[in-house]
Design a protein around this motif. Structure first.
Motif, PDB file in Angstrom:
ATOM      1  N   THR A  11     102.481  19.771  73.934  1.00 42.57           N
ATOM      2  CA  THR A  11     101.795  19.953  75.206  1.00 42.57           C
ATOM      3  C   THR A  11     100.291  19.783  74.998  1.00 42.57           C
ATOM      4  O   THR A  11      99.662  20.542  74.268  1.00 42.57           O
ATOM      5  N   LEU A  12      99.765  18.769  75.661  1.00 41.36           N
ATOM      6  CA  LEU A  12      98.326  18.495  75.640  1.00 41.36           C
ATOM      7  C   LEU A  12      97.848  18.623  77.091  1.00 41.36           C
ATOM      8  O   LEU A  12      97.890  19.701  77.639  1.00 41.36           O
ATOM      9  N   ASP A  13      97.464  17.531  77.723  1.00 44.90           N
ATOM     10  CA  ASP A  13      97.133  17.562  79.144  1.00 44.90           C
ATOM     11  C   ASP A  13      98.398  17.725  79.982  1.00 44.90           C
ATOM     12  O   ASP A  13      98.363  18.148  81.122  1.00 44.90           O
ATOM     13  N   ARG A  14      99.528  17.374  79.384  1.00 46.17           N
ATOM     14  CA  ARG A  14     100.868  17.530  79.945  1.00 46.17           C
ATOM     15  C   ARG A  14     101.818  17.513  78.754  1.00 46.17           C
ATOM     16  O   ARG A  14     101.411  17.155  77.642  1.00 46.17           O
ATOM     17  N   PRO A  15     103.066  17.888  78.944  1.00 46.21           N
ATOM     18  CA  PRO A  15     104.016  17.764  77.835  1.00 46.21           C
ATOM     19  C   PRO A  15     104.164  16.289  77.452  1.00 46.21           C
ATOM     20  O   PRO A  15     104.376  15.434  78.313  1.00 46.21           O
ATOM     21  N   ARG A  16     104.010  16.004  76.191  1.00 47.66           N
ATOM     22  CA  ARG A  16     104.114  14.630  75.689  1.00 47.66           C
ATOM     23  C   ARG A  16     105.109  14.568  74.547  1.00 47.66           C
ATOM     24  O   ARG A  16     105.225  15.503  73.772  1.00 47.66           O
ATOM     25  N   GLU A  17     105.799  13.442  74.459  1.00 41.88           N
ATOM     26  CA  GLU A  17     106.768  13.234  73.389  1.00 41.88           C
ATOM     27  C   GLU A  17     106.110  12.537  72.210  1.00 41.88           C
ATOM     28  O   GLU A  17     105.532  11.464  72.359  1.00 41.88           O
ATOM     29  N   LEU A  18     106.225  13.165  71.045  1.00 41.89           N
ATOM     30  CA  LEU A  18     105.813  12.523  69.800  1.00 41.89           C
ATOM     31  C   LEU A  18     107.058  11.865  69.224  1.00 41.89           C
ATOM     32  O   LEU A  18     108.098  12.513  69.085  1.00 41.89           O
ATOM     33  N   ARG A  19     106.952  10.611  68.881  1.00 43.30           N
ATOM     34  CA  ARG A  19     108.094   9.916  68.289  1.00 43.30           C
ATOM     35  C   ARG A  19     107.592   8.979  67.211  1.00 43.30           C
ATOM     36  O   ARG A  19     106.760   8.114  67.451  1.00 43.30           O
ATOM     37  N   PHE A  20     108.110   9.178  66.003  1.00 43.53           N
ATOM     38  CA  PHE A  20     107.765   8.290  64.895  1.00 43.53           C
ATOM     39  C   PHE A  20     108.943   7.376  64.630  1.00 43.53           C
ATOM     40  O   PHE A  20     109.699   7.529  63.687  1.00 43.53           O
ATOM     41  N   GLY A  21     109.099   6.412  65.529  1.00 43.04           N
ATOM     42  CA  GLY A  21     110.169   5.435  65.413  1.00 43.04           C
ATOM     43  C   GLY A  21     109.675   4.203  64.670  1.00 43.04           C
ATOM     44  O   GLY A  21     108.557   4.164  64.154  1.00 43.04           O
ATOM     45  N   HIS A  22     110.517   3.197  64.642  1.00 43.10           N
ATOM     46  CA  HIS A  22     110.182   1.967  63.920  1.00 43.10           C
ATOM     47  C   HIS A  22     108.891   1.330  64.447  1.00 43.10           C
ATOM     48  O   HIS A  22     108.030   0.922  63.670  1.00 43.10           O
ATOM     49  N   ARG A  23     108.772   1.249  65.773  1.00 42.35           N
ATOM     50  CA  ARG A  23     107.592   0.616  66.364  1.00 42.35           C
ATOM     51  C   ARG A  23     106.316   1.359  65.971  1.00 42.35           C
ATOM     52  O   ARG A  23     105.332   0.745  65.553  1.00 42.35           O
ATOM     53  N   ALA A  24     106.342   2.678  66.098  1.00 45.33           N
ATOM     54  CA  ALA A  24     105.155   3.468  65.746  1.00 45.33           C
ATOM     55  C   ALA A  24     104.833   3.334  64.260  1.00 45.33           C
ATOM     56  O   ALA A  24     103.673   3.182  63.877  1.00 45.33           O
ATOM     57  N   MET A  25     105.874   3.370  63.426  1.00 45.41           N
ATOM     58  CA  MET A  25     105.661   3.256  61.980  1.00 45.41           C
ATOM     59  C   MET A  25     105.066   1.891  61.626  1.00 45.41           C
ATOM     60  O   MET A  25     104.112   1.801  60.845  1.00 45.41           O
ATOM     61  N   LYS A  26     105.612   0.851  62.218  1.00 42.29           N
ATOM     62  CA  LYS A  26     105.152  -0.509  61.937  1.00 42.29           C
ATOM     63  C   LYS A  26     103.704  -0.714  62.409  1.00 42.29           C
ATOM     64  O   LYS A  26     102.882  -1.267  61.679  1.00 42.29           O
ATOM     65  N   ARG A  27     103.407  -0.238  63.603  1.00 40.55           N
ATOM     66  CA  ARG A  27     102.049  -0.397  64.138  1.00 40.55           C
ATOM     67  C   ARG A  27     101.046   0.428  63.337  1.00 40.55           C
ATOM     68  O   ARG A  27      99.935  -0.015  63.060  1.00 40.55           O
ATOM     69  N   TRP A  28     101.442   1.647  62.942  1.00 42.22           N
ATOM     70  CA  TRP A  28     100.572   2.501  62.126  1.00 42.22           C
ATOM     71  C   TRP A  28     100.299   1.838  60.777  1.00 42.22           C
ATOM     72  O   TRP A  28      99.153   1.782  60.324  1.00 42.22           O
ATOM     73  N   ALA A  29     101.345   1.312  60.138  1.00 34.82           N
ATOM     74  CA  ALA A  29     101.183   0.670  58.828  1.00 34.82           C
ATOM     75  C   ALA A  29     100.288  -0.565  58.928  1.00 34.82           C
ATOM     76  O   ALA A  29      99.429  -0.782  58.066  1.00 34.82           O
ATOM     77  N   ALA A  30     100.469  -1.355  59.978  1.00 37.45           N
ATOM     78  CA  ALA A  30      99.638  -2.548  60.160  1.00 37.45           C
ATOM     79  C   ALA A  30      98.179  -2.162  60.415  1.00 37.45           C
ATOM     80  O   ALA A  30      97.255  -2.800  59.896  1.00 37.45           O
ATOM     81  N   TYR A  31      97.959  -1.129  61.198  1.00 31.71           N
ATOM     82  CA  TYR A  31      96.603  -0.692  61.552  1.00 31.71           C
ATOM     83  C   TYR A  31      95.875  -0.100  60.345  1.00 31.71           C
ATOM     84  O   TYR A  31      94.692  -0.359  60.144  1.00 31.71           O
ATOM     85  N   THR A  32      96.592   0.701  59.551  1.00 30.12           N
ATOM     86  CA  THR A  32      95.938   1.424  58.452  1.00 30.12           C
ATOM     87  C   THR A  32      96.067   0.733  57.104  1.00 30.12           C
ATOM     88  O   THR A  32      95.310   1.042  56.181  1.00 30.12           O
ATOM     89  N   GLY A  33      97.062  -0.153  56.967  1.00 27.89           N
ATOM     90  CA  GLY A  33      97.319  -0.768  55.672  1.00 27.89           C
ATOM     91  C   GLY A  33      98.027   0.179  54.714  1.00 27.89           C
ATOM     92  O   GLY A  33      98.109  -0.086  53.521  1.00 27.89           O
ATOM     93  N   LYS A  34      98.545   1.289  55.239  1.00 27.64           N
ATOM     94  CA  LYS A  34      99.222   2.288  54.403  1.00 27.64           C
ATOM     95  C   LYS A  34     100.728   2.124  54.489  1.00 27.64           C
ATOM     96  O   LYS A  34     101.253   1.538  55.424  1.00 27.64           O
TER      97      LYS A  34
END
Length: 127
Positions: A11-34
């Motif tokens: 819950t931030l400004d509203r309840p939000r879903e955190l999801r570390f799925g394939h898309r999020a993992m792939k985009r995070w890895a591409a953005y950070t190089g980690k």
């Protein structure tokens, strides 16, 4: 389908879903190089954690027809206590890899069993 897509509510400004799925993992890895192997240190670094949270929140924002950008993250994350944010971040990462602990145990057990067999057979290969 939801049971195959584990999410954690934050819950931030509203309840939000955190999801570390394939898309999020792939985009995070591409953005950070980690790599995924670096997740543990990422979660402990506030700058890296913010980036990871951004990619985990993108899908929720899209589902609510919102445009989320990295510049909003500081203000958005200030809407919840830090302890809660880090707890939910850890839960979401763990939810993405539910069998990781069991798989690691099984791998270690299998390796130990194989090494015992080698020692008994006298193969001399890393016994």
């Amino acid at each position: 389908m939801k049971e195959n897509n584990p999410t954690v509510m934050l819950t931030l400004d509203r309840p939000r879903e955190l999801r570390f799925g394939h898309r999020a993992m792939k985009r995070w890895a591409a953005y950070t190089g980690k790599s995924v192997a670096e997740l543990e240190t990422t979660v402990m670094n506030p700058v890296d954690a913010e980036i990871l949270l951004f990619f985990m929140l993108e899908q929720d924002a899209a589902a609510h027809n919102e445009a989320l950008d990295m510049g909003q993250m500081e203000d958005l994350l200030d809407m919840a206590p830090l302890g809660v944010i880090y707890e939910k971040l850890s839960e979401a990462v763990n939810a993405a890899f539910p069998d990781a602990g069991e798989a690691a145990k099984a791998h270690r057990a299998g390796t130990a069993e194989k090494n015992v067999g080698r020692a008994e057979a006298g193969t001399g290969k890393n016994a």
